[in-house]
Structure formats: structure tokens, C-alpha cells
Design a protein around this motif. Structure first.
Motif, PDB file in Angstrom:
ATOM      1  N   LEU A 141      43.411  10.710  24.496  1.00  0.00           N
ATOM      2  CA  LEU A 141      42.280  10.992  25.372  1.00  0.00           C
ATOM      3  C   LEU A 141      41.326   9.805  25.489  1.00  0.00           C
ATOM      4  O   LEU A 141      40.561   9.730  26.453  1.00  0.00           O
ATOM      5  N   ARG A 142      41.375   8.867  24.546  1.00  0.00           N
ATOM      6  CA  ARG A 142      40.506   7.685  24.613  1.00  0.00           C
ATOM      7  C   ARG A 142      41.148   6.535  25.396  1.00  0.00           C
ATOM      8  O   ARG A 142      40.551   5.464  25.513  1.00  0.00           O
ATOM      9  N   LEU A 143      42.361   6.723  25.891  1.00  0.00           N
ATOM     10  CA  LEU A 143      43.005   5.656  26.660  1.00  0.00           C
ATOM     11  C   LEU A 143      42.150   5.285  27.866  1.00  0.00           C
ATOM     12  O   LEU A 143      41.617   6.150  28.566  1.00  0.00           O
ATOM     13  N   ARG A 144      42.050   3.976  28.123  1.00  0.00           N
ATOM     14  CA  ARG A 144      41.340   3.481  29.301  1.00  0.00           C
ATOM     15  C   ARG A 144      42.351   2.828  30.246  1.00  0.00           C
ATOM     16  O   ARG A 144      43.481   2.514  29.845  1.00  0.00           O
ATOM     17  N   VAL A 145      41.941   2.606  31.460  1.00  0.00           N
ATOM     18  CA  VAL A 145      42.840   2.055  32.475  1.00  0.00           C
ATOM     19  C   VAL A 145      43.457   0.750  32.001  1.00  0.00           C
ATOM     20  O   VAL A 145      44.654   0.497  32.191  1.00  0.00           O
ATOM     21  N   LYS A 146      42.672  -0.100  31.359  1.00  0.00           N
ATOM     22  CA  LYS A 146      43.162  -1.403  30.916  1.00  0.00           C
ATOM     23  C   LYS A 146      44.172  -1.312  29.781  1.00  0.00           C
ATOM     24  O   LYS A 146      44.844  -2.304  29.471  1.00  0.00           O
ATOM     25  N   ASP A 147      44.300  -0.137  29.160  1.00  0.00           N
ATOM     26  CA  ASP A 147      45.229   0.036  28.041  1.00  0.00           C
ATOM     27  C   ASP A 147      46.635   0.419  28.499  1.00  0.00           C
ATOM     28  O   ASP A 147      47.540   0.537  27.675  1.00  0.00           O
ATOM     29  N   VAL A 148      46.809   0.622  29.799  1.00  0.00           N
ATOM     30  CA  VAL A 148      48.109   1.030  30.339  1.00  0.00           C
ATOM     31  C   VAL A 148      48.772  -0.176  30.984  1.00  0.00           C
ATOM     32  O   VAL A 148      48.226  -0.792  31.893  1.00  0.00           O
TER      33      VAL A 148
END
Length: 318
Positions: A141-148
Motif C-alpha cells: 500500500l506504500r508503493l509510489r509511482v516511481k517504485d514501479v
């Protein structure tokens, strides 16, 4: 200048040490219970016997689990050692409750498919990543766009358990649904900017260093909450990520709807991820790295799961 309140001192020490907000909330809660249990006496007036009485009360009257009792002890030790800065002999003599060795609950591949079939939309995608990438629910749930990273088919977990970063796999079957999710998030992001709504939540240090980051696309959450809330650190109104309770309730309902009697939860999908990789013949060190375990002995628990059900030994009945 008035002396700061005890709980404010504890909170400041927790934040200086960069403990998570969940740890902060938990420690403050246990310290309040400890003080109230002894009639609101100041901790400086108490010592080892009072701590033992409180832990005995938790174990005998409240019948809490060993892990809960140990959490309460950790909070009290933090209070004396870090907040009050007292180095007392009895602190080193406190004995922690022995945690029972439990085998994790694991779903079969068919059971995973049945549960996922009961979910849809954001809940389906988040749960698919728990199983397909081995994420903890908070990490997902803490994933951000830049982490993908779609090109390398990987997800970057930031500040995971133990304040560690790691990379894990992005399942091919989740790529298209995740791209669709990001399109929806992009629409929400642009609507927020057009309406001058608050930006996304960031850790306080990052927010000070990059004041424009809350309003930039790469920092947006992959699973944003529908409503705004106040940051516990800055009291600023922000858009936070989807709360874990929301996903946990959805998964619990899906497990019941699938007719599965195992006590499965969101974390069960992480256990299943590790077990199924080991069943497929992947090296345990690789699984350890994907899970983010510091010690391979933690990952070894899944080998016990694999050996259950007659996989390692043939029953004499057969």
C-alpha cells in the motif's frame, strides 16, 4: 519553561530514532496502560517489581500472547532507557516470554485462485501483488509511482521492515492491470491539482528537502485513499494511501466466500509466495532476497511447510 510531558518526551525519542508510526502508536499505548495500571504513578517512582506485576497481569488476567507481552516489555524498556535515560540494573534482568514456534498458514495454488476470484478492482490488484511479489501489506500500500519499473518488471520496496530497501519481481500478469490502475490514479492526481487540493503524504524529512514533491506525479501512491486526512507528523492535510484495514477486511470476506476454512489473511499470501517458489525449485537464497529477510533461517520456516502432508515421508498407511 515548563517541563515537557512524559509522553511528549517518549514521542520525540521515537521520532529521533526514526521508528515507524505504528511502533510509535503501539509504544505510547503500552506506556499509558503501564502507568494507569499502577494508579498513575510516575515511572521514576517504580522499578522492576512494578514491571513484573504488569507483565504478570497481562499474561494471567488478560491472557495475551507471548508476542504481545514482549511488545509491552519493549515499550517499557524504551521508556526507561531512552526517554528517562535511566540505566538501572533490573533492566538487563527482564526475561521475555518465549514465543511458540508456529508454522505459517499457506494457501495452495488453487486456493489462491479461488480467493482472487472473489476480489475485484483495487482489492484484487493489491492482493495479487501480495502473492505475486511477496509483499507485506504495508509495503504494497506504500508503493509510489516511481517504485514501479515496467521495463525491468520489478517493484522497489522503500523503507521496509528493518528500514531496508529491496527490489522484488513484478508479475507479468499484473502489468496490464497495474498500468490501468496508474491511469486511474493519474486522473485523480490531475483533478487534485486542478482543484488545488493538498498533495500526497511524505515523510517529514523528505517533505522539507523536496517541498514540491507532494505535488509531483512520481511521488503519488499507487493505491491512494479516497479521502484526505491529517499527517500525524505535520498535522497538514494530505492524501494518504489506502488503509491496511480496508484491504484486510476485503481479503477476509473473500476467503469466507471462497469456502476456505484456513485462517488466511493478507500476510498469508506472502507465505504462499515463498512456499510456492520453493516448491518450484527456486534457491532459498533467492527467496530470502525477494522477501527481504536478514537471515536465511527466517526463510527456512517455509521448508517445513513444504514437507508437510507426506511430501517428505511416505505414510505407513499408504
Amino acid at each position: 519553561m515548563p517541563e515537557p510531558r512524559l509522553l511528549d518526551v517518549v514521542r520525540d525519542r521515537i521520532r529521533i530514532k526514526h521508528y515507524s508510526f505504528r511502533t510509535e502508536t503501539s509504544y505510547l499505548g503500552w506506556i499509558k496502560r503501564f502507568i494507569r495500571f499502577h494508579g498513575s504513578r510516575h515511572p521514576r517512582e517504580m522499578g522492576g517489581p512494578e514491571v513484573e506485576q504488569f507483565l504478570t497481569y497481562l499474561a494471567t488476567d488478560r491472557q495475551v500472547a507471548a508476542s504481545t507481552q514482549n511488545q509491552a516489555l519493549s515499550a517499557i524498556l524504551f521508556l526507561y532507557r531512552e526517554a528517562l535515560e535511566l540505566d538501572l540494573p533490573w533492566l538487563d534482568g527482564m526475561v521475555r516470554a518465549k514465543r511458540p514456534a508456529r508454522i505459517p498458514v499457506v494457501l495452495s495454488r488453487d486456493e489462491v485462485r479461488r480467493v482472487l476470484a472473489q476480489l475485484e478492482g483495487t482489492h484484487w490488484l493489491a492482493t495479487s501483488l501480495l502473492y505475486g511479489s511477496g509483499l507485506r501489506v504495508s509495503e504494497c500500500l506504500r508503493l509510489r509511482v516511481k517504485d514501479v519499473d515496467f521495463d525491468y518488471r520489478q517493484l522497489t520496496v522503500r523503507d521496509g521492515k528493518g528500514a531496508k530497501d529491496r527490489c522484488t519481481m513484478l508479475p507479468d500478469s499484473a502489468v496490464e492491470p497495474l498500468q490501468f490502475q496508474l491511469k486511474r490514479v493519474r486522473s485523480l492526481f490531475e483533478a487534485d491539482r486542478a482543484a488545488s487540493h493538498p498533495g500526497v503524504a511524505l515523510p517529514p524529512a523528505l517533505e522539507r528537502k523536496y517541498p514540491a514533491a507532494p505535488f509531483e506525479w512520481p511521488w503519488q501512491f499507487v493505491f491512494p485513499a479516497r479521502k484526505f486526512c491529517r499527517s500525524p507528523y505535520t498535522a497538514r492535510v494530505v492524501r494518504y494511501h489506502l488503509l491496511p484495514d480496508v484491504l484486510q477486511r476485503a481479503v477476509k470476506q473473500a476467503v469466507r466466500a471462497a469456502g476456505i476454512t484456513k485462517p488466511a489473511s493478507c500476510h498469508t499470501f506472502r507465505h504462499s509466495f515463498a512456499t510456492h517458489l520453493l516448491e518450484s525449485g527456486y534457491d532459498i537464497r533467492t527467496v530470502q532476497e525477494l522477501l527481504g529477510h536478514s537471515d536465511v533461517s527466517t526463510t527456512m520456516i517455509y521448508t517445513h511447510v513444504i514437507q508437510r502432508g507426506g511430501r517428505g515421508v511416505r505414510s505407513p498407511l499408504d
